[in-house]
Design an enzyme around this catalytic site. Structure first.
Site, short mmCIF file in Angstrom:
data_model
loop_
_atom_site.label_atom_id
_atom_site.label_comp_id
_atom_site.label_asym_id
_atom_site.label_seq_id
_atom_site.Cartn_x
_atom_site.Cartn_y
_atom_site.Cartn_z
N HIS A 74 68.67 58.68 53.91
CA HIS A 74 67.62 58.68 52.88
C HIS A 74 68.26 58.71 51.48
CE1 HIS A 74 65.10 60.90 56.11
NE2 HIS A 74 64.53 59.72 55.95
N LYS A 110 54.04 62.58 64.30
CA LYS A 110 55.32 63.16 64.66
C LYS A 110 55.25 64.68 64.69
CE LYS A 110 58.07 59.46 62.58
NZ LYS A 110 59.05 59.10 61.55
N ARG A 118 66.84 49.97 58.59
CA ARG A 118 68.16 50.20 59.20
C ARG A 118 68.52 49.10 60.18
NH1 ARG A 118 66.34 55.99 61.10
NH2 ARG A 118 64.61 54.61 61.51
N SER A 123 66.30 61.10 61.27
CA SER A 123 65.99 62.53 61.30
C SER A 123 65.84 63.00 62.74
CB SER A 123 64.70 62.80 60.54
OG SER A 123 64.82 62.41 59.20
O1 PNS Z 1 59.46 58.81 57.49
P1 PNS Z 1 58.34 58.13 58.22
O2 PNS Z 1 57.63 59.10 59.13
O3 PNS Z 1 58.80 56.90 58.94
O4 PNS Z 1 57.27 57.65 57.10
C1 PNS Z 1 56.07 57.03 57.48
C2 PNS Z 1 55.08 56.95 56.30
C3 PNS Z 1 54.98 58.28 55.63
C4 PNS Z 1 55.60 55.95 55.28
C5 PNS Z 1 53.71 56.47 56.83
O5 PNS Z 1 53.38 57.18 57.99
C6 PNS Z 1 52.59 56.68 55.80
O6 PNS Z 1 52.52 55.98 54.81
N1 PNS Z 1 51.71 57.67 56.06
C7 PNS Z 1 50.59 58.01 55.20
C8 PNS Z 1 49.25 57.67 55.84
C9 PNS Z 1 48.98 56.18 55.69
O7 PNS Z 1 48.83 55.68 54.59
N2 PNS Z 1 48.91 55.50 56.85
C10 PNS Z 1 48.72 54.07 56.89
C11 PNS Z 1 50.05 53.35 56.78
S1 PNS Z 1 49.83 51.59 56.84
#
Ligand code: PNS
Length: 164
Positions: free
Chosen positions: A19, A43, A92, A130
């Protein structure tokens, strides 16, 4: 001229050197990066949002170009609230691509001005996640090179065995 600001959203459970690598690359393009964490209901979290925020704040406290924040709900709503329309995400491997591509298009269909910029980390971190950091740490493996010192300390605290 208006400063170029992007949001780098993620679970950060916990923050890894992968990150940090993406944030450093992002700062070559943007004047400011907002590192925004959230509780991702998809998660199972290890660290609470407060703990994740503490880790992020301690890591980036002296960095003027980095803001640490958290949000709930939709990312696009958070972007609108912050008056930012650019999202940074790390890519990645090909395995990341499908879900990231889908999220970028979904976010843009809800908020047409939302653009997602994908940055590729150093090969040294292209296999770091993570999830694997937590798993390897809990099984006694060496992960020091993959996480900042504050995360090493917090993991030790989290899994401290109390002896009676
Ligand atoms: O680190 P991560 O868990 O891969 O991040 C995922 C994240 C936070 C980018 C995604 O889950 C997100 O944007 N969540 C907020 C809720 C949302 O907007 N969901 C629709 C995504 S198209």
């Amino acid at each position: 001229m208006k400063p170029k600001i992007a949001v780098y959203p993620g679970s950060y459970d916990p923050l890894t050197n992968g990150h940090i690598d993406i944030i450093e690359r992002g700062l070559k393009i943007f004047d400011k990066i907002v590192v925004a964490t959230l509780h991702n209901p998809q998660k199972k979290g290890l660290f609470t949002i407060e703990e994740r925020m503490d880790i992020l704040k301690e890591t980036f406290e002296d960095h003027k170009g980095i803001e640490v924040d958290y949000f709930e709900g939709l990312l696009v709503d958070y972007l609108r609230k912050k008056d930012i329309r650019t999202v940074v995400r790390g890519l990645r491997a090909i395995s990341d691509f499908e879900i990231e591509f889908q999220m970028a298009l979904m976010n843009r269909s809800i908020e047409p001005d939302c653009e997602t910029i994908f940055l590729v980390p150093s090969v040294n971190y292209s296999f770091v996640s993570s999830r694997l950091v937590k798993e390897i740490y809990q099984l006694g493996g060496e992960i020091k090179d993959m996480i900042p010192p504050v995360v090493d300390r917090k993991l030790k605290e989290k899994f401290k065995v109390t002896s009676y």
